[in-house]
Design a protein around this motif. Structure first.
Motif, mmCIF file in Angstrom:
data_model
loop_
_atom_site.group_PDB
_atom_site.id
_atom_site.type_symbol
_atom_site.label_atom_id
_atom_site.label_comp_id
_atom_site.label_asym_id
_atom_site.label_seq_id
_atom_site.Cartn_x
_atom_site.Cartn_y
_atom_site.Cartn_z
ATOM 1 N N GLY A 170 0.784 -1.234 0.000
ATOM 2 C CA GLY A 170 0.000 0.000 0.000
ATOM 3 C C GLY A 170 0.816 1.284 0.000
ATOM 4 O O GLY A 170 0.251 2.373 -0.032
ATOM 5 N N THR A 171 2.147 1.198 0.028
ATOM 6 C CA THR A 171 2.977 2.409 0.059
ATOM 7 C C THR A 171 3.877 2.457 -1.163
ATOM 8 O O THR A 171 4.491 1.445 -1.527
ATOM 9 C CB THR A 171 3.866 2.393 1.329
ATOM 10 O OG1 THR A 171 3.018 2.239 2.459
ATOM 11 C CG2 THR A 171 4.669 3.677 1.464
ATOM 12 N N TRP A 172 3.961 3.641 -1.796
ATOM 13 C CA TRP A 172 4.864 3.793 -2.939
ATOM 14 C C TRP A 172 6.306 3.796 -2.452
ATOM 15 O O TRP A 172 6.668 4.602 -1.599
ATOM 16 C CB TRP A 172 4.589 5.101 -3.685
ATOM 17 C CG TRP A 172 3.370 5.051 -4.545
ATOM 18 C CD1 TRP A 172 2.202 5.719 -4.343
ATOM 19 C CD2 TRP A 172 3.199 4.300 -5.747
ATOM 20 N NE1 TRP A 172 1.302 5.429 -5.336
ATOM 21 C CE2 TRP A 172 1.899 4.550 -6.218
ATOM 22 C CE3 TRP A 172 4.015 3.422 -6.477
ATOM 23 C CZ2 TRP A 172 1.389 3.984 -7.389
ATOM 24 C CZ3 TRP A 172 3.513 2.847 -7.645
ATOM 25 C CH2 TRP A 172 2.214 3.129 -8.087
ATOM 26 N N ARG A 173 7.115 2.911 -2.991
ATOM 27 C CA ARG A 173 8.537 2.828 -2.660
ATOM 28 C C ARG A 173 9.343 3.218 -3.900
ATOM 29 O O ARG A 173 9.059 2.749 -5.001
ATOM 30 C CB ARG A 173 8.914 1.404 -2.250
ATOM 31 C CG ARG A 173 8.136 0.907 -1.045
ATOM 32 C CD ARG A 173 8.443 1.749 0.177
ATOM 33 N NE ARG A 173 8.034 1.076 1.391
ATOM 34 C CZ ARG A 173 8.433 1.436 2.600
ATOM 35 N NH1 ARG A 173 9.236 2.479 2.758
ATOM 36 N NH2 ARG A 173 8.029 0.786 3.659
ATOM 37 N N ALA A 174 10.359 4.040 -3.688
ATOM 38 C CA ALA A 174 11.129 4.550 -4.821
ATOM 39 C C ALA A 174 12.236 3.568 -5.219
ATOM 40 O O ALA A 174 12.699 2.768 -4.392
ATOM 41 C CB ALA A 174 11.761 5.886 -4.439
ATOM 42 N N SER A 175 12.641 3.660 -6.453
ATOM 43 C CA SER A 175 13.815 2.928 -6.912
ATOM 44 C C SER A 175 14.997 3.310 -6.021
ATOM 45 O O SER A 175 15.285 4.497 -5.849
ATOM 46 C CB SER A 175 14.093 3.331 -8.367
ATOM 47 O OG SER A 175 15.326 2.829 -8.808
ATOM 48 N N GLY A 176 15.625 2.343 -5.417
ATOM 49 C CA GLY A 176 16.795 2.601 -4.560
ATOM 50 C C GLY A 176 16.467 2.744 -3.089
ATOM 51 O O GLY A 176 17.361 2.808 -2.254
ATOM 52 N N GLU A 177 15.175 2.766 -2.749
ATOM 53 C CA GLU A 177 14.789 3.027 -1.347
ATOM 54 C C GLU A 177 14.969 1.802 -0.448
ATOM 55 O O GLU A 177 15.349 1.926 0.716
ATOM 56 C CB GLU A 177 13.313 3.473 -1.310
ATOM 57 C CG GLU A 177 12.764 3.670 0.086
ATOM 58 C CD GLU A 177 11.294 4.124 0.103
ATOM 59 O OE1 GLU A 177 10.730 4.389 -0.991
ATOM 60 O OE2 GLU A 177 10.733 4.200 1.201
ATOM 61 N N LEU A 178 14.682 0.623 -0.985
ATOM 62 C CA LEU A 178 14.550 -0.553 -0.122
ATOM 63 C C LEU A 178 15.797 -1.428 -0.046
ATOM 64 O O LEU A 178 15.976 -2.168 0.919
ATOM 65 C CB LEU A 178 13.364 -1.408 -0.602
ATOM 66 C CG LEU A 178 11.985 -0.747 -0.494
ATOM 67 C CD1 LEU A 178 10.929 -1.606 -1.182
ATOM 68 C CD2 LEU A 178 11.607 -0.510 0.959
ATOM 69 N N GLY A 179 16.637 -1.371 -1.047
ATOM 70 C CA GLY A 179 17.818 -2.232 -1.076
ATOM 71 C C GLY A 179 18.902 -1.744 -0.120
ATOM 72 O O GLY A 179 18.777 -0.684 0.511
ATOM 73 N N THR A 180 19.982 -2.525 -0.025
ATOM 74 C CA THR A 180 21.144 -2.102 0.757
ATOM 75 C C THR A 180 21.699 -0.816 0.153
ATOM 76 O O THR A 180 22.098 0.110 0.860
ATOM 77 C CB THR A 180 22.234 -3.201 0.699
ATOM 78 O OG1 THR A 180 21.634 -4.465 0.943
ATOM 79 C CG2 THR A 180 23.342 -2.917 1.697
ATOM 80 N N VAL A 181 21.725 -0.782 -1.160
ATOM 81 C CA VAL A 181 22.168 0.410 -1.878
ATOM 82 C C VAL A 181 21.435 0.447 -3.221
ATOM 83 O O VAL A 181 21.107 -0.593 -3.791
ATOM 84 C CB VAL A 181 23.707 0.404 -2.052
ATOM 85 C CG1 VAL A 181 24.181 -0.764 -2.874
ATOM 86 C CG2 VAL A 181 24.228 1.685 -2.668
ATOM 87 N N GLY A 182 21.127 1.644 -3.680
ATOM 88 C CA GLY A 182 20.533 1.831 -5.004
ATOM 89 C C GLY A 182 21.506 2.629 -5.846
ATOM 90 O O GLY A 182 22.192 3.524 -5.321
ATOM 91 N N THR A 183 21.593 2.304 -7.126
ATOM 92 C CA THR A 183 22.555 3.012 -7.978
ATOM 93 C C THR A 183 21.829 3.730 -9.106
ATOM 94 O O THR A 183 20.750 3.320 -9.522
ATOM 95 C CB THR A 183 23.580 2.031 -8.579
ATOM 96 O OG1 THR A 183 22.934 1.251 -9.603
ATOM 97 C CG2 THR A 183 24.145 1.099 -7.528
ATOM 98 N N LEU A 184 22.454 4.809 -9.579
ATOM 99 C CA LEU A 184 21.893 5.567 -10.701
ATOM 100 C C LEU A 184 22.990 5.876 -11.702
ATOM 101 O O LEU A 184 24.154 6.061 -11.326
ATOM 102 C CB LEU A 184 21.296 6.893 -10.209
ATOM 103 C CG LEU A 184 20.018 6.781 -9.384
ATOM 104 C CD1 LEU A 184 19.728 8.097 -8.673
ATOM 105 C CD2 LEU A 184 18.844 6.407 -10.271
ATOM 106 N N SER A 185 22.588 5.948 -12.961
ATOM 107 C CA SER A 185 23.488 6.443 -14.013
ATOM 108 C C SER A 185 22.871 7.707 -14.586
ATOM 109 O O SER A 185 21.658 7.768 -14.797
ATOM 110 C CB SER A 185 23.607 5.403 -15.132
ATOM 111 O OG SER A 185 24.129 6.006 -16.302
#
Ligand SMILES: Cc1ncc(COP(=O)(O)O)c(C=O)c1O
Length: 371
Positions: A170-185
């Protein structure tokens, strides 16, 4: 009418005054290394990713490599990932001293299959890398408990998914929010692209954030004091200035991509040969790519080329079959879903500045091939 796969010049025309002014501020100051724009960008992207920390670095590849280095992998340590991704996802595992273990994907979303991940875990497994491919997130709520049960790090390769979200309980989770680390290019063709190479890591973990900041600065938290051996993976201040100037437009650009995707999908609906991308209903997909699946894909490519319609195949050879990984012993047929995808996928122009008549030309060209 010709339609490019992507038109960065069209985007440049809409933002150039702001971006050039932001760059000139850095140039006038002659402050090119770790200027205040870097810290501002880190804070802005951390907030967009619902994360406590943002750590900028020099590319999306280094954004993967540094957290893998932070795992202190020993020879033979395994990292489970998808074979249907850009090379960097697995190349960095090798470069961090580990062994990539490839598992198959979901045929609808092309994202890593949680069941396949669990089946591949061994006593040597240290981490899982999920890729939120083409802009839609992997099934985080199934992969997170697997990682937790086995004490594994979970890296989210979000190179293609800035701004993507997934509804979890029921909650919007962002890319990179839940993992140990999130990466972006921030490679120039990404939904938020720099004017050169750039990347960023996000995490909720204070100690990991400190370690990643160190690793990108030769392993030192103070000048000329090195707790460990790192590297130079700083983000260029000029690139941070470009990204900060472009960031206020990201939401509108992602929305325009979604609208273009909806228009394609309704135009292709019910067509016998053209399978539009399937969006998991829990996902807010930001359409870094709009990827259809079709029979006679290579012939369609040749046809579109003659019509001047931009297109690309992501990815023509799954990573388990790459020559550099031959020593890992995968044979053709080992990961059938990924292998079927590599023969049938085709990405079409989806960039925000695409005009309606350009999109109509793409639709007409693809449909006319199957008439
Ligand atoms: C899924 C994925 N991972 C990693 C990368 C590497 O990013 P970069 O090109 O910024 O090094 C990219 C993009 O190029 C990518 O698409």
């Amino acid at each position: 009418m010709t339609v490019p796969l992507l038109d960065l010049v069209a985007q440049y025309q809409t933002i150039k005054d702001d971006v050039l002014a932001a760059m000139m501020a850095v140039i006038e100051r002659q402050g090119f290394i770790m200027g205040p724009e870097v810290a501002r960008l880190e804070a802005e992207i951390a907030s967009l990713s619902h994360a406590k920390h943002g750590i900028a670095c020099s590319s999306g590849t280094d954004a993967l490599l540094l957290p893998l280095k932070a795992l202190d992998l020993k020879p033979g340590d395994e990292v489970i990932t998808t074979p249907f991704t850009f090379f960097a996802t697995a190349g960095t595992v090798h470069n961090a001293g580990g062994t990539p273990v490839f598992v198959d994907i979901d045929p609808a979303t092309f994202n890593i299959s949680p069941r396949a991940v669990e089946a591949a875990i061994t006593p040597r497994t240290r981490a899982i890398i999920v890729v939120h491919l083409f802009g839609q997130m992997a099934v985080m709520e199934e992969i997170l408990p697997i990682a937790a049960r086995h004490g594994l790090a979970l890296i989210e390769d979000g190179a293609q998914s800035i701004g993507a979200r997934r509804k979890v309980e029921g909650t919007w989770r962002a890319s990179g929010e839940l993992g140990t680390v999130g990466t972006l290019s921030f490679f120039p063709t990404k939904n938020l692209g720099a004017w050169g190479d750039a990347g960023l890591m996000v995490t909720q973990d204070d100690a990991l954030a400190a370690r990643l900041s160190r690793l990108r600065l030769h392993g030192g938290s103070r000048q000329y004091m090195h707790e460990e051996v790192g590297t130079n993976s700083r983000l260029d201040t000029l690139q941070a200035a470009v990204l900060l100037a472009k960031l206020p437009h990201l939401n509108a650009w992602n929305e325009a991509r979604k609208q273009n995707a909806a228009r394609y999908t309704s135009a292709f609906a019910g067509h016998a040969d053209i399978c539009p991308p399937r969006v998991d209903p829990a996902n807010d997909h930001i359409f870094h790519q709009y990827t259809i699946q079709v029979p006679r894909r290579d012939e369609l490519q040749t046809f579109l080329k003659t019509k001047g319609i931009g297109h690309a195949v992501y990815y023509p050879l799954a990573l388990h079959l790459q020559p550099c990984f031959a020593h890992l012993g995968y044979r053709e047929g080992a990961l059938p879903v990924a292998e079927a995808a590599m023969h049938s996928v085709l990405s079409l122009p989806i960039y925000p500045e695409m005009k309606r008549d350009q999109q109509d030309a793409v639709i007409e060209a693809v449909k006319s091939f199957y008439r």
